[in-house]
Design a protein around this motif. Structure first.
Motif, PDB file in Angstrom:
ATOM      1  N   ARG A   1       0.819  -8.578  -5.486  1.00  0.00           N
ATOM      2  CA  ARG A   1       0.779  -7.142  -5.720  1.00  0.00           C
ATOM      3  C   ARG A   1      -0.624  -6.753  -6.152  1.00  0.00           C
ATOM      4  NH1 ARG A   1       4.464  -6.784  -9.422  1.00  0.00           N
ATOM      5  NH2 ARG A   1       3.111  -6.522 -11.224  1.00  0.00           N
TER       6      ARG A   1
ATOM      7  N   THR B   1       0.522  -2.104  -4.234  1.00  0.00           N
ATOM      8  CA  THR B   1       1.009  -2.383  -2.886  1.00  0.00           C
ATOM      9  C   THR B   1       0.994  -3.890  -2.654  1.00  0.00           C
ATOM     10  OG1 THR B   1       0.789  -1.741  -0.554  1.00  0.00           O
ATOM     11  CG2 THR B   1      -1.249  -2.229  -1.753  1.00  0.00           C
ATOM     12  N   VAL B   2       1.468  -4.323  -1.490  1.00  0.00           N
ATOM     13  CA  VAL B   2       1.515  -5.743  -1.151  1.00  0.00           C
ATOM     14  C   VAL B   2       0.214  -6.132  -0.454  1.00  0.00           C
ATOM     15  CG1 VAL B   2       2.753  -7.535   0.123  1.00  0.00           C
ATOM     16  CG2 VAL B   2       4.023  -5.641  -0.916  1.00  0.00           C
TER      17      VAL B   2
ATOM     18  N   ARG C   1       9.094  -5.161   5.725  1.00  0.00           N
ATOM     19  CA  ARG C   1       8.069  -4.216   5.314  1.00  0.00           C
ATOM     20  C   ARG C   1       7.103  -4.052   6.481  1.00  0.00           C
ATOM     21  NH1 ARG C   1       5.577  -1.988   0.796  1.00  0.00           N
ATOM     22  NH2 ARG C   1       3.312  -1.759   0.959  1.00  0.00           N
TER      23      ARG C   1
ATOM     24  N   PHE D   1       5.723  -0.894  -7.227  1.00  0.00           N
ATOM     25  CA  PHE D   1       5.044  -0.631  -5.963  1.00  0.00           C
ATOM     26  C   PHE D   1       5.022   0.865  -5.684  1.00  0.00           C
ATOM     27  CE2 PHE D   1       6.645  -4.934  -5.712  1.00  0.00           C
ATOM     28  CZ  PHE D   1       5.564  -5.634  -5.200  1.00  0.00           C
ATOM     29  N   ARG D   2       3.918   1.339  -5.109  1.00  0.00           N
ATOM     30  CA  ARG D   2       3.847   2.734  -4.705  1.00  0.00           C
ATOM     31  C   ARG D   2       4.733   2.945  -3.480  1.00  0.00           C
ATOM     32  NH1 ARG D   2      -1.758   1.874  -4.736  1.00  0.00           N
ATOM     33  NH2 ARG D   2      -1.724   2.247  -2.490  1.00  0.00           N
TER      34      ARG D   2
ATOM     35  N   LEU E   1       8.987  -0.386  -1.230  1.00  0.00           N
ATOM     36  CA  LEU E   1       8.591  -1.758  -0.933  1.00  0.00           C
ATOM     37  C   LEU E   1       9.063  -2.166   0.448  1.00  0.00           C
ATOM     38  CD1 LEU E   1       7.532  -4.588  -1.667  1.00  0.00           C
ATOM     39  CD2 LEU E   1       9.740  -5.029  -2.778  1.00  0.00           C
TER      40      LEU E   1
END
Length: 275
Positions: free
Chosen positions: A89, A93-94, A139, A167-168, A171
Motif C-alpha cells: 500500500r 493505493t496498491v 482489481r 485505500f482510496r 480496493l
C-alpha cells in the motif's frame, strides 16, 4: 452506607446480546448475514479441514520460505508465506510491486506440491450455503492473491482492518458493503494465541493511541469496551468483522499457523476474497 447495601448483589457487567461468538457445524448464509449486520462478533466452525489435511499442509510448509511482514510497521514480527496487499500500500493505493509479488507467491504455493488448493477449500466451505459466488477478488481486472499462511507466535497488536479506510476509492472492482477476516488454524500453541475482539470500531480520537510507525494501537484504545476471546483449534475456521478492534495474544509451546485472507460482501451479492 446502609446495611442493605452490604448484601446487595454486584451489578452484572453490561452485555450486548449481539456481541457473541456463534458456533455451528458449517457456515450458513444466516451466519454471514448476521456478521455483516453486526448481530454477532464472530462465527466459528470446527473441522472445516480434517486434522489429516491440516497436517499435510503443515508438512508441505516446513520447507516453505516464510518471510516477515514489514518489520518497521509490524512489531513484534509476524511470519508469513504468501503475499498481503497491505505490504504494498502506497499513498492509499496498491503499488505496482504487488502484482509480481502476487505472481511469485502463486508459483511458490504451487511448488508445495499439494493435491488441492487449500484456499479454494476454504472458499468452498464459506460458499456451501451462500446464494452468490465466493471467489478471489479482482482489481483493474487482475486477480489478487488468494491468501497467506501466517505465524504470529508473538501475537498481533490491537488493530482494525478496513479496506475503505486503508485505500482510496474501492480496493476491488466490485464495491464492498461489508468486510470480514477469515482464519483456518493448521497448528495451535499449547498456551496463548487467543484472538480477542472488542466491541469498538475506529473513531478519529483513537489516532492519539496509535503506536509510532505501526499498524497497531495501545491496548487502552478500546477503553472498557466489551470483548470476547477465542482459543484456536486445529481445523477450525473463524470468521470475524475486522472493523472491530482485535488482537492475537502471544503464544508458546508450539507454532500457531493459520491460513488467512480478507473477504468482502460485494454489492453484487458475491463474496470476494484477497490476501
Amino acid at each position: 452506607m446502609r446495611l442493605s447495601d452490604l448484601s446487595a448483589p454486584a451489578a452484572a457487567a453490561p452485555h450486548d446480546p449481539h456481541f457473541s461468538v456463534v458456533t455451528g457445524p458449517a457456515f450458513t448464509r444466516q451466519h454471514i448475514a448476521d456478521l455483516a449486520a453486526g448481530r454477532c462478533a464472530a462465527v466459528a466452525v470446527p473441522d472445516v479441514l480434517p486434522a489429516a489435511d491440516c497436517a499435510r499442509i503443515l508438512h508441505a510448509l516446513e520447507a516453505a520460505p516464510f518471510e516477515t511482514y514489514g518489520r518497521q510497521r509490524v512489531r513484534p514480527p509476524v511470519m508469513r508465506f504468501g503475499v498481503g496487499v497491505s505490504d504494498h500500500r502506497r499513498g492509499g493505493t496498491v503499488a505496482d510491486s504487488y502484482w509480481p509479488a502476487a505472481e511469485a507467491a502463486g508459483r511458490a504455493w504451487q511448488g508445495l506440491g499439494l493435491p488441492y488448493d487449500p484456499f479454494a477449500r476454504c472458499r468452498e466451505a464459506l460458499g456451501r450455503d451462500w446464494p452468490g459466488a465466493v471467489e478471489v477478488g479482482r482489481r483493474g481486472g487482475r486477480t489478487l492473491a488468494p491468501g497467506v499462511a501466517r505465524e504470529p507466535n508473538d501475537g498481533f497488536q490491537v488493530h482494525f482492518d478496513e479496506a475503505q479506510r486503508e485505500f482510496r476509492g474501492d480496493l476491488l472492482d466490485v464495491p464492498l458493503v461489508a468486510q470480514f477476516a477469515f482464519n483456518l488454524y493448521l497448528s495451535v500453541p499449547e498456551r496463548g494465541g487467543e484472538t480477542v475482539i472488542w466491541r469498538h470500531r475506529w473513531h478519529p480520537s483513537d489516532e492519539s493511541r496509535r503506536l509510532p510507525d505501526s499498524y497497531g494501537y495501545a491496548e487502552d484504545v478500546v477503553g472498557d469496551a466489551e470483548s470476547v476471546a477465542i482459543t484456536p483449534a486445529v481445523g477450525e475456521a473463524l470468521l470475524l468483522d475486522p472493523r472491530n478492534f482485535h488482537a492475537v495474544r502471544p503464544s508458546s509451546g508450539s507454532r500457531r499457523i493459520a491460513l488467512g485472507f480478507s473477504m468482502g460482501l460485494g454489492i453484487t451479492g458475491d463474496l470476494l476474497t484477497w490476501g
